[in-house]
Write a protein that holds these residues in place. Sequence first.
Motif, PDB file in Angstrom:
ATOM      1  N   ASP A  16     -23.148  23.086   4.079  1.00  0.00           N
ATOM      2  CA  ASP A  16     -22.795  22.656   5.432  1.00  0.00           C
ATOM      3  C   ASP A  16     -22.101  21.305   5.404  1.00  0.00           C
ATOM      4  O   ASP A  16     -21.139  21.081   6.148  1.00  0.00           O
ATOM      5  N   PHE A  17     -22.601  20.410   4.549  1.00  0.00           N
ATOM      6  CA  PHE A  17     -22.095  19.046   4.485  1.00  0.00           C
ATOM      7  C   PHE A  17     -21.956  18.613   3.027  1.00  0.00           C
ATOM      8  O   PHE A  17     -22.687  19.074   2.156  1.00  0.00           O
ATOM      9  N   TRP A  21     -17.394  17.662   6.380  1.00  0.00           N
ATOM     10  CA  TRP A  21     -17.639  19.075   6.657  1.00  0.00           C
ATOM     11  C   TRP A  21     -16.314  19.724   7.042  1.00  0.00           C
ATOM     12  O   TRP A  21     -15.349  19.050   7.366  1.00  0.00           O
ATOM     13  N   GLN A  23     -15.821  23.839  11.915  1.00  0.00           N
ATOM     14  CA  GLN A  23     -17.027  24.447  11.365  1.00  0.00           C
ATOM     15  C   GLN A  23     -17.966  24.888  12.483  1.00  0.00           C
ATOM     16  O   GLN A  23     -18.215  24.131  13.429  1.00  0.00           O
ATOM     17  N   LEU A  73     -18.225  23.404  -0.531  1.00  0.00           N
ATOM     18  CA  LEU A  73     -18.039  23.252   0.909  1.00  0.00           C
ATOM     19  C   LEU A  73     -16.951  24.202   1.406  1.00  0.00           C
ATOM     20  O   LEU A  73     -17.115  24.882   2.431  1.00  0.00           O
TER      21      LEU A  73
END
Length: 305
Positions: free
Chosen positions: A142-143, A274, A278, A136
């Motif tokens: 992304d997650f 996340w 972002q 991450l």
Amino acid sequence: MEFRVLRYFLAVAREENITVAANVLHVTQPTLSRQIHDLEDELGHPLFVRKSHRVELTAEGLLLKKRAEEIITMVQKTKAEFTSRSETVGGDVYIGGGETQGIRSIAEVITDLRREFDGVRFHLHSGNAEDVLDRLDKGLLDFGIVIDPVNIEKYDSLVLPDKDRWGVVMRSDSPLAQKSSIKKEDVRGLPLIVSRQVAAPAQSGNTFACWFGSDFERLHIAATYNLIYNAAILAETGAGYVLTLDRLVDTTGTRALVFRPLEPALEAGLNLVWKKQQVFSPAAELFLERLREFLGQRQAAEEPL
């Protein structure tokens, strides 16, 4: 250092033979050899040990292989994000997480989105919290779905409603299998197979360290794991007792394993995390929006009237 040369390097590392790699890449063997030599000169280290019919990575080569794979994954992800911006609704969403039944909430959202937008694609990566958070941080995901206990202060997050129950997986012929639940004194001195996350005191914080109390530092840890499949095989052969979450190991049918929950009960919470600030692709942003809606609806349905 050019992206093309990194691809050449990875092909040689994969094939372990420059001639074979050259054929795969559709370049001549002298051209490929020169590119690898130039890369070694640029980095100041040999990347391969040349043998009669094959090549092997040096320690520096192994390091570059890891970094090159990350770079190429990141470039591909970036290209996909820009491509998705030209589509009505589409693109790729990268999600990493530990093994947990709690992913079912995520799966429901993914299923609904796929029914509505078949241009949205999901890529799942399984790993422990350390691996997931590392990917991450590097922008490869992304997650991340992380299972407590883990420090997530530096991330934005959503609490997932599902909880997993901790317990012990063991052979069905073990004396402990006759118990309906497992107390800390039951496992004192027994060989335990635990996740690396559990084994690290700094990561155990207010959960396992508190549950085991003064016995935590004296646990007999025989092995650690990051994913449960191989750990279950160790338990099946009698190597030890696996501390794990419920419903991850098959204890049905002919498999000679059973799960017994810890007493007092110990549950693991789940979080979707996340990176702060972002900038999501349209597909990832849509996923997060739909997940928030799903969790809100579920919470409203569970509230007493």
